[in-house]
Design a protein around this motif. Sequence first.
Motif, short mmCIF file in Angstrom:
data_model
loop_
_atom_site.label_atom_id
_atom_site.label_comp_id
_atom_site.label_asym_id
_atom_site.label_seq_id
_atom_site.Cartn_x
_atom_site.Cartn_y
_atom_site.Cartn_z
N LEU A 132 0.77 -5.73 -15.49
CA LEU A 132 1.59 -4.55 -15.21
C LEU A 132 0.77 -3.44 -14.56
CD1 LEU A 132 4.44 -3.45 -15.45
CD2 LEU A 132 3.83 -2.51 -17.66
N GLY A 133 1.12 -3.10 -13.35
CA GLY A 133 0.40 -2.05 -12.64
C GLY A 133 -1.03 -2.39 -12.32
N GLY A 134 -1.38 -3.65 -12.44
CA GLY A 134 -2.75 -4.08 -12.16
C GLY A 134 -3.65 -4.12 -13.38
N SER A 158 2.69 -9.38 -9.20
CA SER A 158 3.58 -8.61 -8.34
C SER A 158 3.11 -7.18 -8.17
CB SER A 158 5.01 -8.61 -8.91
OG SER A 158 5.54 -9.91 -8.95
N GLU A 159 2.55 -6.62 -9.24
CA GLU A 159 2.06 -5.24 -9.20
C GLU A 159 0.53 -5.21 -9.31
OE1 GLU A 159 3.86 -2.53 -8.85
OE2 GLU A 159 5.91 -2.99 -9.47
N ALA A 160 -0.13 -6.23 -8.77
CA ALA A 160 -1.58 -6.33 -9.00
C ALA A 160 -2.37 -6.76 -7.76
CB ALA A 160 -1.85 -7.30 -10.15
N LEU A 161 -1.86 -6.50 -6.57
CA LEU A 161 -2.60 -6.84 -5.37
C LEU A 161 -3.88 -6.03 -5.29
CD1 LEU A 161 -2.84 -8.26 -2.62
CD2 LEU A 161 -1.54 -6.36 -1.62
N PHE A 180 2.00 -13.30 -5.93
CA PHE A 180 1.95 -11.92 -5.47
C PHE A 180 3.27 -11.55 -4.80
CE2 PHE A 180 -2.43 -13.28 -5.71
CZ PHE A 180 -3.11 -12.17 -6.19
N ASN A 181 3.55 -10.25 -4.79
CA ASN A 181 4.76 -9.74 -4.16
C ASN A 181 4.37 -8.52 -3.32
OD1 ASN A 181 7.29 -8.86 -3.42
ND2 ASN A 181 8.08 -8.65 -5.50
N PHE A 182 4.62 -8.56 -2.03
CA PHE A 182 4.24 -7.46 -1.15
C PHE A 182 5.31 -6.37 -1.08
CE2 PHE A 182 1.99 -11.23 0.54
CZ PHE A 182 0.70 -10.82 0.26
N GLN A 252 -5.84 -2.71 1.49
CA GLN A 252 -5.51 -2.54 0.08
C GLN A 252 -6.66 -1.94 -0.75
OE1 GLN A 252 -2.68 -2.56 -1.13
NE2 GLN A 252 -2.80 -2.86 -3.34
N ASP A 253 -7.86 -2.38 -0.53
CA ASP A 253 -8.99 -1.84 -1.31
C ASP A 253 -9.15 -0.34 -1.07
OD1 ASP A 253 -9.47 -4.29 -2.40
OD2 ASP A 253 -11.25 -4.74 -1.21
N LYS A 254 -8.99 0.08 0.17
CA LYS A 254 -9.06 1.50 0.50
C LYS A 254 -7.93 2.25 -0.20
CE LYS A 254 -8.96 4.67 4.45
NZ LYS A 254 -8.82 4.76 5.95
#
Length: 376
Positions: A132-134, A158-161, A180-182, A252-254
């Motif tokens: 949840l939320g990563g 889904s919330e953890a990319l 994963f979900n974008f 994403q990392d940024k």
Amino acid sequence: MKELKIPFSRYESSVSAHSNVSDSLDGEDVSQVQELEEEFCAYVGAKYSLATSHGTSALHLAMLALELKRGDKVVCSVNAHPNVPEVVRHFDAEPVFIDIVDGSYNIDLDKLEAYLEDNKSKKLKAVIITHLGGTTVDLDRVYSMASIYGVKIVEDASEALGATYKDKKIGSTGADLVCFNFSPHLKKNICNGGMLVSNDEEIMQRAKLLSNHAMVRDEDALEYIYDVTDIGNDYTLSELNAAYIRAQVKEQDKSIKKLQEIAKLYSKAFEGVVHITIPDMSNEEHPFLLYIIKIDKNRDSFAVALREEGIGSGLHYMPLHLLTYYKTKYSLRVNDFPVALRSFQQVLSLPIYASMSDEDIKTVIAKVKKIAKTRV
């Protein structure tokens, strides 16, 4: 309903996204889907990846790849998006709900282990772990349980990319399959897309076969000649969506660094504010893909007041045992999952995304503090 000054989320765009989409529209000889899959493997550190039309498609395809059958059981958190048990029910299999840990809102591993110990059965097929939320659970312990009790581990990311566990990206830490979900729940993107990743070649070969109606072609035959060897579906991702998502993954990392900065500002501002509990800030790996606070009094009226001030908010999630279908189907009672119930009555997700301006952040902080003062 009036337009929100600061919505719960905004879709992110970039020069790279526009460039990739233009390449697709111009008919450039580049497979955006293939490029995305290769780049995603490199990003998360997985051996195999398969792009899908949506995150739910990735979850459903994961169940197909594991050969889920009628009467099989799949364990999951009671605090998850409805698509988690939904994909299980599509196979006439049975979702089993486990309560959560207060504060992280993820599945309680002690209760999970107790269930696995008390319900050893060939019908017990898999455990779906939602990040949840990563925020992650103790995944080493989860993988150990899987080995002991003979179940597959599917991670709902889904919330953890871009989230990590012990410095490894989610997607490369040891699960059988990760989805994963974008365009996740309440954070809708301008495009849809999902990704299924694994280090298990056999599982991924089956997933790839089933992702396009289980159609197979002889490379030496005419292009329009094919056979069908199983029952699949169409889970394929479009080239345009893949083009846009490639840029999202690259940045994403940024974006996560920006989210972590916003979370620190929020937590510093809200610390000690009456009626508000801030998230645990001690985990340096927390990506804050969601920023979840607790409101100890009248959460819904707090959210309404925020909306009236032009600020959007979210809820992650409605506990599954409170939803009519599952409550009725499995005769679940409101108090069957007390931690999830108590959390549900208090949690609220605030806007947090990389494109938020300093003024946006200050406004959210000011409005939250203003409303908190009115609570009695």
